[in-house]
Design an enzyme around this catalytic site. Structure first.
Site, PDB file in Angstrom:
ATOM      1  CD  GLU A 112      48.243  40.448  42.074  1.00 28.99           C
ATOM      2  OE1 GLU A 112      47.045  40.062  42.303  1.00 28.99           O
ATOM      3  OE2 GLU A 112      49.611  39.371  41.397  1.00 28.99           O
ATOM      4  CE  LYS A 114      41.111  42.036  49.588  1.00 28.00           C
ATOM      5  NZ  LYS A 114      39.858  42.062  49.591  1.00 28.00           N
ATOM      6  NE  ARG A 135      38.640  31.804  49.850  1.00 26.76           N
ATOM      7  CZ  ARG A 135      38.358  32.695  51.189  1.00 26.76           C
ATOM      8  NH1 ARG A 135      37.341  32.723  51.511  1.00 26.76           N
ATOM      9  NH2 ARG A 135      38.959  31.553  51.988  1.00 26.76           N
ATOM     10  CE  LYS A 284      48.236  38.275  45.027  1.00 24.74           C
ATOM     11  NZ  LYS A 284      47.911  37.890  44.068  1.00 24.74           N
ATOM     12  CE  LYS A 308      39.540  45.254  53.248  1.00 24.24           C
ATOM     13  NZ  LYS A 308      38.867  44.724  53.547  1.00 24.24           N
TER      14      LYS A 308
HETATM   15  O1  D41 Z   1      41.895  41.531  42.980  1.00 20.74           O
HETATM   16  C1  D41 Z   1      41.962  40.692  44.334  1.00 20.74           C
HETATM   17  N1  D41 Z   1      40.610  40.417  44.750  1.00 20.74           N
HETATM   18  C2  D41 Z   1      42.732  39.551  44.663  1.00 20.74           C
HETATM   19  C3  D41 Z   1      42.365  38.615  46.008  1.00 20.74           C
HETATM   20  C4  D41 Z   1      44.206  39.219  44.840  1.00 20.74           C
HETATM   21  N2  D41 Z   1      45.024  40.134  43.418  1.00 20.74           N
HETATM   22  N3  D41 Z   1      45.194  38.706  44.389  1.00 20.74           N
HETATM   23  C5  D41 Z   1      44.202  37.348  45.695  1.00 20.74           C
HETATM   24  N4  D41 Z   1      45.489  36.414  45.925  1.00 20.74           N
HETATM   25  C6  D41 Z   1      45.441  35.427  46.900  1.00 20.74           C
HETATM   26  C7  D41 Z   1      46.182  34.743  47.423  1.00 20.74           C
HETATM   27  C8  D41 Z   1      47.280  35.509  48.127  1.00 20.74           C
HETATM   28  C9  D41 Z   1      45.977  33.980  48.827  1.00 20.74           C
HETATM   29  C10 D41 Z   1      46.333  34.183  46.475  1.00 20.74           C
HETATM   30  C11 D41 Z   1      43.247  37.480  46.293  1.00 20.74           C
HETATM   31  C12 D41 Z   1      42.790  36.253  47.145  1.00 20.74           C
HETATM   32  N5  D41 Z   1      43.786  35.508  47.331  1.00 20.74           N
HETATM   33  C13 D41 Z   1      41.576  36.044  47.986  1.00 20.74           C
HETATM   34  N6  D41 Z   1      40.309  36.002  47.466  1.00 20.74           N
HETATM   35  C14 D41 Z   1      38.963  36.228  47.860  1.00 20.74           C
HETATM   36  C15 D41 Z   1      39.990  35.919  48.812  1.00 20.74           C
HETATM   37  C16 D41 Z   1      41.139  35.460  48.819  1.00 20.74           C
END
Ligand code: D41
Length: 643
Positions: A112, A114, A135, A284, A308
């Site tokens: 996905e 970020k 959050r 994931k 990153k």
């Molecule tokens: O798009 C994002 N920023 C994003 C953040 C994402 N696509 N998936 C995320 N998945 C998680 C987990 C795996 C812990 C459920 C996340 C975040 N966490 C996240 N965003 C900020 C802290 C964590």
């Protein structure tokens, strides 16, 4: 039922449907004014019959009185954080750990984007949005329900059969387009889209948030009551979409870490074209049973990692400010920088736009500045790090005129003419053009076609071979399209798209000569000012003479021919028909991506159709495909083809 209530319910459902089409599927189904008419009728009926008001009505997105502060909310399930991987090596190490812990050879992952925004949690009870929270520290966040409700991509009521209770996790963000629009009218501009999104979501007055076009992508769930969570992350994304939530169409199901590494590289290349900021990719483990087996350490799941990208903002020093002359004569100040790598590209210059911008940001030679590179845009100075300003730095004074402005303009016009999306004359770069103009060999673009091998070979830094190559490129450039030719002329305000629209509409240069400003206004995105400008350009005797010289030199294009782009895509010449509902994207998004690869997308199935893509609940097009023996692709096969 009370007929007023019945109409109110109809209107709410219809508006929610249009919101979904517009904000979630990016596939609008109604004009803005027809939408406003529905919303106004609903507001009037609710006003006349207040007993039928309801919090899930689309009229109730914006409250009226500002809050005194945000209350705390405890998330039912904590919002975990993400461990980072910097570089491909660390990504492979993550996979290694996962495989060892599970004792499995190849793991399926979901990739996905970020989003670089703000993580939020939305709580729905019996399908109705009851709470939206930031959050915070992961356990306790701030109650920003009133602000979340203003985000039109957030459904106030879920579709289908939602569970008793569900916490949906997502990222609130601001697109580049919205960011630019917001900053254009802001008194103090935001440094980047993330800050702007954060500032907007944390407004105590939700009416301000409502005026900021925030959006959201959902990617996960927290607590869930009264239904089982899907077995895999991929199925979860599909389910969230079916519930009416906005889910990214860029996500992929991948097998093994090498596909993840490849995807990271691909996305880093496409990062600039997404229209919003991402700072990496989240990978994931797809299967939930395996996620549970892996568990979490120190508030971060062991089954996910954030790969990153290098940052797009870097601090560097301004060594000089010069003024550039554009092909239309406009003056643009440019900052010269100590070279720095930003997002994989060495940046040495940044545009300062104009004198106003320099004054507003108080940019001076010698300043340490934050430089940002994003999208196709030229690097920009975000702000000055004033604490680090040299004591003797003087404000910049914009010159009224620039020495050799006419010469600069002439050179820029030729650079534009030969650029890749214009006549694409390979090997003819700005340095060589300057040389040709300085030597008096070229005064305008038509002179290019009069150059000969002997003259060219005599130039400094030019050998026999490169002279031959350039002549071949010039010869090659003569066969072009009307769209490219119109774009190459450098008509003020006419970019690639408008040039293509002009070519498509008029077909020949003569037809454009004949066109009145009114005729020109029929072209998309051409308003009265641009229409006059285009008309004026083609009435100008000098411009007509130049076009005549170019045609006499052999520049030509298929007479009435439609505009064909020379850059063919991998699906060039293939015709697709889409039917049914796709889970990972809207039909319009699918069509757009197919077209980007050169395919044609048609509305109905015929013998000319190459592929039919069938989503859920396909229509009669599928039967027709079967009758004609046309191959039918599933959504997964389409995804693979798009990749
Ligand atoms: O798009 C994002 N920023 C994003 C953040 C994402 N696509 N998936 C995320 N998945 C998680 C987990 C795996 C812990 C459920 C996340 C975040 N966490 C996240 N965003 C900020 C802290 C964590």
């Amino acid at each position: 039922m009370d007929p007023n209530l019945q109409r109110i319910l109809e209107l709410r459902a219809e508006i929610a449907r249009h919101d979904y089409r517009y904000y979630v599927l990016d596939d609008p189904s109604i004009t803005d004014s027809a939408y406003d008419t529905l919303l106004r009728e609903l507001a009037r009926l609710e006003h006349e019959h207040p007993q039928f008001c309801s919090a899930d009505s689309p009229t109730q997105r914006v409250g009226s009185t500002p809050a005194a502060g945000f209350a705390n909310v405890t998330h039912r399930e904590p919002m975990l954080s993400l461990a980072n991987a910097f570089g491909e090596q660390e990504l492979r190490e993550f996979d290694q750990r996962v495989r060892e812990a599970l004792g499995i050879d190849t793991v399926d992952y979901v990739a996905e984007n970020k989003l670089d925004g703000l993580a939020v949690s939305l709580t729905y009870e019996r399908g109705v949005l009851v709470s939206g929270a930031t959050r915070g520290d992961g356990r306790v966040g701030e109650d920003v329900t009133q602000n979340i409700r203003t985000i039109r991509a957030v459904p106030l009521r879920l579709h289908g059969r939602p569970p008793e209770v569900i916490e949906v996790r997502g990222e609130v963000y601001l697109s580049h387009a919205s960011f630019r629009a917001l900053n254009a009218q802001a008194e103090r501009p935001f440094a980047n889209p993330r800050n702007a999104a954060a500032g907007s979501l944390r407004q105590l007055d939700a009416r301000i948030t409502a005026a900021r076009p925030l959006s959201i992508y959902c990617y996960g769930i927290g607590a869930i009551v009264g239904a089982a969570a899907p077995e895999t992350q991929w199925d979860l994304l599909i389910w969230l979409r079916q519930l009416g939530l906005r889910v990214s169409a860029e996500s992929r199901k991948l097998s093994g870490i090498e596909q993840c590494v490849a995807f990271s590289r691909e996305m880093e290349g496409r990062r600039d074209t997404l229209g919003y900021d991402i700072d990496g990719i989240v990978y994931k483990v797809n299967r939930r049973a395996w996620q549970e087996q892996l568990g979490a350490v120190a508030r971060a799941p062991r089954w996910a990692i954030a790969f990153k990208f290098p940052p797009q903002e870097v601090a560097t020093r301004i060594t000089d400010i010069t003024v550039q002359v554009g092909r239309t004569g406009a003056l643009t100040p440019v900052a010269h920088l100590e070279p720095k790598l930003i997002g994989g590209v060495t940046v040495t210059r940044a545009t300062l736009h104009n004198a106003d911008e320099i004054r507003r940001k108080d940019i001076r030679v010698g300043d340490l500045v934050l430089v940002r590179r994003a999208g196709e845009v030229i690097p920009e100075v975000v702000r000055v790090l004033v604490e680090q300003r040299p004591v003797d730095a003087q404000p910049f004074v914009m010159p009224e005129t620039v020495a050799n402005a006419a010469l600069g303009q002439r050179i820029q016009a030729i650079v534009h003419f030969s650029s890749r999306h214009a006549l694409n004359i390979e090997g003819l770069g700005p340095r060589l053009i300057e040389q040709l103009v300085a030597a008096g060999l070229v005064a305008d673009v038509s002179d290019l076609y009069r150059l000969d091998a002997a003259t060219l070979a005599a130039l400094e830094r030019m050998g026999e071979k490169s002279a031959q190559r350039l002549l071949a490129a010039l010869e090659h450039s003569k066969a072009t399209t009307l769209a490219r030719f119109l774009f190459a002329l450098g008509i003020p305000g006419v970019g690639e798209v408008t040039a293509a629209n002009l070519a498509g509409r008029f077909g020949t240069i003569d037809a454009i000569y004949q066109a009145s400003p009114e005729d020109l206004r029929a072209i998309e995105d051409v308003g009265p000012i641009l229409a006059d400008s285009i008309h004026g350009f083609f009435q100008d005797e000098n411009n007509r003479a130049l076009i005549k010289r170019l045609v006499a030199a052999g520049v030509h294009w298929p007479e009435a021919g439609p505009v064909i782009d020379a850059n063919k895509g991998p699906l060039d010449g293939k015709t697709f028909v889409l039917t049914g509902t796709l889970a990972s994207m809207s039909r319009e998004q699918a069509a757009e991506r197919l077209r980007a690869l050169g395919a044609r997308v048609a509305d109905s199935v015929s013998r000319k159709t190459d592929f039919v893509v069938a989503g859920a609940e396909p229509g009669s097009k599928l039967d027709k495909a079967g009758a004609l023996g046309i191959p039918v692709l599933s959504e997964i096969e389409l995804q693979e083809m798009l990749q």
